[in-house]
Write a protein that holds these residues in place. Structure first.
Motif, PDB file in Angstrom:
ATOM      1  N   PHE A 333      -9.467   1.098  -9.149  1.00  0.00           N
ATOM      2  CA  PHE A 333      -9.841  -0.227  -9.633  1.00  0.00           C
ATOM      3  C   PHE A 333      -9.499  -1.316  -8.620  1.00  0.00           C
ATOM      4  N   ALA A 334      -8.385  -1.158  -7.920  1.00  0.00           N
ATOM      5  CA  ALA A 334      -7.989  -2.157  -6.912  1.00  0.00           C
ATOM      6  C   ALA A 334      -9.054  -2.278  -5.828  1.00  0.00           C
ATOM      7  N   LYS A 335      -9.607  -1.141  -5.414  1.00  0.00           N
ATOM      8  CA  LYS A 335     -10.652  -1.160  -4.375  1.00  0.00           C
ATOM      9  C   LYS A 335     -11.922  -1.836  -4.911  1.00  0.00           C
ATOM     10  N   ILE A 336     -12.336  -1.460  -6.103  1.00  0.00           N
ATOM     11  CA  ILE A 336     -13.550  -2.047  -6.683  1.00  0.00           C
ATOM     12  C   ILE A 336     -13.389  -3.551  -6.871  1.00  0.00           C
ATOM     13  N   ILE A 337     -12.266  -3.974  -7.425  1.00  0.00           N
ATOM     14  CA  ILE A 337     -12.043  -5.391  -7.729  1.00  0.00           C
ATOM     15  C   ILE A 337     -11.933  -6.212  -6.451  1.00  0.00           C
ATOM     16  N   SER A 338     -11.266  -5.680  -5.446  1.00  0.00           N
ATOM     17  CA  SER A 338     -11.154  -6.391  -4.166  1.00  0.00           C
ATOM     18  C   SER A 338     -12.531  -6.575  -3.534  1.00  0.00           C
ATOM     19  N   ASP A 339     -13.363  -5.546  -3.627  1.00  0.00           N
ATOM     20  CA  ASP A 339     -14.733  -5.651  -3.095  1.00  0.00           C
ATOM     21  C   ASP A 339     -15.529  -6.702  -3.868  1.00  0.00           C
ATOM     22  N   GLU A 340     -15.380  -6.708  -5.191  1.00  0.00           N
ATOM     23  CA  GLU A 340     -16.109  -7.672  -6.021  1.00  0.00           C
ATOM     24  C   GLU A 340     -15.689  -9.102  -5.707  1.00  0.00           C
ATOM     25  N   HIS A 341     -14.394  -9.316  -5.467  1.00  0.00           N
ATOM     26  CA  HIS A 341     -13.868 -10.665  -5.207  1.00  0.00           C
ATOM     27  C   HIS A 341     -14.010 -11.061  -3.741  1.00  0.00           C
ATOM     28  N   GLY A 342     -14.326 -10.079  -2.893  1.00  0.00           N
ATOM     29  CA  GLY A 342     -14.420 -10.371  -1.466  1.00  0.00           C
ATOM     30  C   GLY A 342     -13.085 -10.688  -0.829  1.00  0.00           C
ATOM     31  N   THR A 343     -12.028 -10.045  -1.333  1.00  0.00           N
ATOM     32  CA  THR A 343     -10.678 -10.293  -0.826  1.00  0.00           C
ATOM     33  C   THR A 343     -10.103  -9.020  -0.197  1.00  0.00           C
ATOM     34  N   ALA A 344      -9.028  -9.197   0.549  1.00  0.00           N
ATOM     35  CA  ALA A 344      -8.367  -8.045   1.170  1.00  0.00           C
ATOM     36  C   ALA A 344      -7.803  -7.129   0.079  1.00  0.00           C
ATOM     37  N   LEU A 345      -7.798  -5.846   0.358  1.00  0.00           N
ATOM     38  CA  LEU A 345      -7.308  -4.859  -0.603  1.00  0.00           C
ATOM     39  C   LEU A 345      -5.801  -5.007  -0.795  1.00  0.00           C
ATOM     40  N   LYS A 346      -5.394  -5.112  -2.061  1.00  0.00           N
ATOM     41  CA  LYS A 346      -3.967  -5.160  -2.386  1.00  0.00           C
ATOM     42  C   LYS A 346      -3.518  -3.789  -2.872  1.00  0.00           C
ATOM     43  N   THR A 347      -2.333  -3.403  -2.455  1.00  0.00           N
ATOM     44  CA  THR A 347      -1.768  -2.127  -2.898  1.00  0.00           C
ATOM     45  C   THR A 347      -0.689  -2.378  -3.951  1.00  0.00           C
ATOM     46  N   PHE A 348      -0.349  -1.303  -4.675  1.00  0.00           N
ATOM     47  CA  PHE A 348       0.698  -1.348  -5.698  1.00  0.00           C
ATOM     48  C   PHE A 348       1.842  -0.451  -5.228  1.00  0.00           C
ATOM     49  N   ASP A 349       3.070  -0.979  -5.213  1.00  0.00           N
ATOM     50  CA  ASP A 349       4.174  -0.115  -4.790  1.00  0.00           C
ATOM     51  C   ASP A 349       4.544   0.859  -5.912  1.00  0.00           C
ATOM     52  N   ASP A 350       5.389   1.831  -5.602  1.00  0.00           N
ATOM     53  CA  ASP A 350       5.702   2.912  -6.540  1.00  0.00           C
ATOM     54  C   ASP A 350       6.342   2.399  -7.828  1.00  0.00           C
ATOM     55  N   LYS A 351       7.195   1.361  -7.699  1.00  0.00           N
ATOM     56  CA  LYS A 351       7.857   0.831  -8.903  1.00  0.00           C
ATOM     57  C   LYS A 351       6.851   0.140  -9.818  1.00  0.00           C
ATOM     58  N   ALA A 352       5.851  -0.499  -9.218  1.00  0.00           N
ATOM     59  CA  ALA A 352       4.798  -1.139 -10.033  1.00  0.00           C
ATOM     60  C   ALA A 352       4.008  -0.082 -10.791  1.00  0.00           C
ATOM     61  N   ILE A 353       3.685   1.007 -10.098  1.00  0.00           N
ATOM     62  CA  ILE A 353       2.952   2.107 -10.756  1.00  0.00           C
ATOM     63  C   ILE A 353       3.788   2.700 -11.888  1.00  0.00           C
ATOM     64  N   LYS A 354       5.080   2.888 -11.622  1.00  0.00           N
ATOM     65  CA  LYS A 354       5.966   3.457 -12.635  1.00  0.00           C
ATOM     66  C   LYS A 354       6.030   2.557 -13.869  1.00  0.00           C
ATOM     67  N   ALA A 355       6.082   1.252 -13.622  1.00  0.00           N
ATOM     68  CA  ALA A 355       6.124   0.300 -14.736  1.00  0.00           C
ATOM     69  C   ALA A 355       4.843   0.386 -15.570  1.00  0.00           C
ATOM     70  N   LEU A 356       3.713   0.530 -14.900  1.00  0.00           N
ATOM     71  CA  LEU A 356       2.441   0.650 -15.618  1.00  0.00           C
ATOM     72  C   LEU A 356       2.371   1.956 -16.398  1.00  0.00           C
ATOM     73  N   GLU A 357       2.943   3.010 -15.849  1.00  0.00           N
ATOM     74  CA  GLU A 357       2.950   4.310 -16.531  1.00  0.00           C
ATOM     75  C   GLU A 357       3.819   4.289 -17.788  1.00  0.00           C
ATOM     76  N   ASN A 358       4.783   3.377 -17.832  1.00  0.00           N
ATOM     77  CA  ASN A 358       5.688   3.311 -18.985  1.00  0.00           C
ATOM     78  C   ASN A 358       5.106   2.556 -20.187  1.00  0.00           C
ATOM     79  N   PHE A 359       3.994   1.859 -19.953  1.00  0.00           N
ATOM     80  CA  PHE A 359       3.365   1.125 -21.053  1.00  0.00           C
ATOM     81  C   PHE A 359       2.564   2.060 -21.956  1.00  0.00           C
TER      82      PHE A 359
END
Length: 394
Positions: A333-359
């Protein structure tokens, strides 16, 4: 400006042809070649919307010109001119690829009609070529849009089932919660089936008022009800030789269910207000977020239709049941959204991913995509757990 080439060794005839056709076709430029050899050189040099050529000429005959020109430029359109004695030869020219031939003495109306039809055919061919290119590009975009992302056992099980059922024409009922990706399964089945070159028609049964669902599915004739100002094809007819996807089938009225059942039994549909039956060859995929057994017990869904639709049943799990896929989905989704917005690709660090997995993702994949978009807009680079805590309310 497009050009028309006239190949004729008699100057009087070529002059008359140019005069008549230029009056009828003011948007074209005309080029004259006095024999077949000069005509061939002109065709080698540039493209012509049409070539009008005599058959009997010195140096290179019209028949040879036709054969050699079509080898060089297969899309060239020819109208041949022949004397009465050359009718057999003219017929051979049609077999060799000419669009038409005109007998001498030339019937002016016949000539004008033939030339116009030949030009219309060329325009149609060019349009179809462009459409094929556009359709190929569009299909690639569509296929990318409906990618199934993940490596979890639950997703792999679905992909295995898709591979097995796609080759058949068996009807498939796709179940699972809203936002889990049921439409992705439907598109994957269609894309991997023998019907992939045919249309994929989607109908959201929940979004269409009950009084209009019949018209939407089966079409209607002019005057069959208030607002029916012209004939309309239904979705079943539009999906002929392809696939129809009935999303949220559990929300369909009982009256419409009866009509769908008949269509499945007989492979025929009748537009609203018409006695005519239309034969359709359609594969039916359906989806619902409801418990169909409970709907049947409550009298809200026909059991016979359920059994017709659920030859194969594929359950699409919630995102909470396949949290192993969240990391890959976020990256996707990050790649698709960055392309749609015409912005540089943002990455998610491991702790951010872990936090999302806990929801707990009650909105499933659709909710995850919205959250990823919010974090890309508001978050840091790279996106971290603090961003998740600040911008995601759970």
């Amino acid at each position: 400006m497009q050009k028309i080439l006239i190949v004729e060794d008699e100057k009087a005839i070529s002059g008359v042809l140019q005069s008549i056709l230029s009056d009828e076709l003011p948007g074209y430029e005309f080029v004259i070649a006095e024999d077949g050899l000069e005509g061939l050189k002109q065709i080698e040099k540039e493209d012509f919307a049409l070539v009008v050529s005599d058959i009997k000429m010195p140096k290179v005959s019209g028949t040879e010109l036709l054969k050699q020109a079509l080898q060089i430029k297969p899309d060239t359109t020819f109208v041949m001119i022949s004397g009465h004695a050359d009718i057999d030869t003219a017929v051979d020219c049609l077999k060799d690829g000419a669009y038409d031939f005109i007998s001498k003495p030339i019937d002016i109306n016949r000539l004008i009609t033939s030339v116009r039809n030949a030009l219309d055919k060329r325009i149609l061919q060019k349009t179809n070529q462009h459409l094929k290119i556009e359709n190929t590009t569009l299909k690639k975009k569509v296929n990318k849009k409906y990618q199934m992302i993940g490596e979890s056992p639950a997703l792999k099980k679905i992909q295995d089932m898709i591979e097995k059922v796609a080759a058949s024409d068996a009807r498939v009922l796709i179940t699972g919660p809203n936002g889990a990706g049921k439409e992705l399964v439907a598109h994957a089945i269609h894309a991997q089936s023998d019907r992939s070159k045919g249309p994929m028609i989607e109908v959201n049964c929940a979004a269409i008022p009950s009084e209009l669902i019949e018209s939407e599915l089966f079409g209607h004739v002019k005057g069959s009800f208030t607002g029916a100002i012209k004939d309309k094809q239904g979705k079943f007819e539009l999906a002929n030789n392809g696939t129809i996807f009935l999303d949220e089938i559990g929300d369909m009225s009982l009256i419409a269910q009866a009509k769908v059942l008949r269509a499945l039994q007989e492979s025929k549909v009748s537009p609203v207000g018409s006695d005519k039956e239309i034969k359709v060859d359609v594969r039916v995929l359906a989806a619902t977020n409801k418990n169909m057994q409970e709907e049947i017990k409550a009298g809200k869904f026909r059991e016979d239709l359920y059994h017709r639709l659920s030859v194969i049943e594929i359950y699409v799990p919630s995102l909470d049941e396949r949290k192993d896929d969240i990391k890959l989905l976020v990256k996707h989704f990050a790649k698709i959204i960055s392309d749609e917005h015409g912005t540089a690709l943002k990455t998610f660090d491991d702790k951010a991913i872990k936090a999302l997995e806990n929801f707990s993702w009650t909105g499933n994949i659709r909710e995850l995509r919205n959250v990823v978009e919010r974090l890309i807009i508001l978050g840091s680079t790279p996106i971290n757990a603090d961003d998740v805590a600040s911008f995601v309310r759970k």
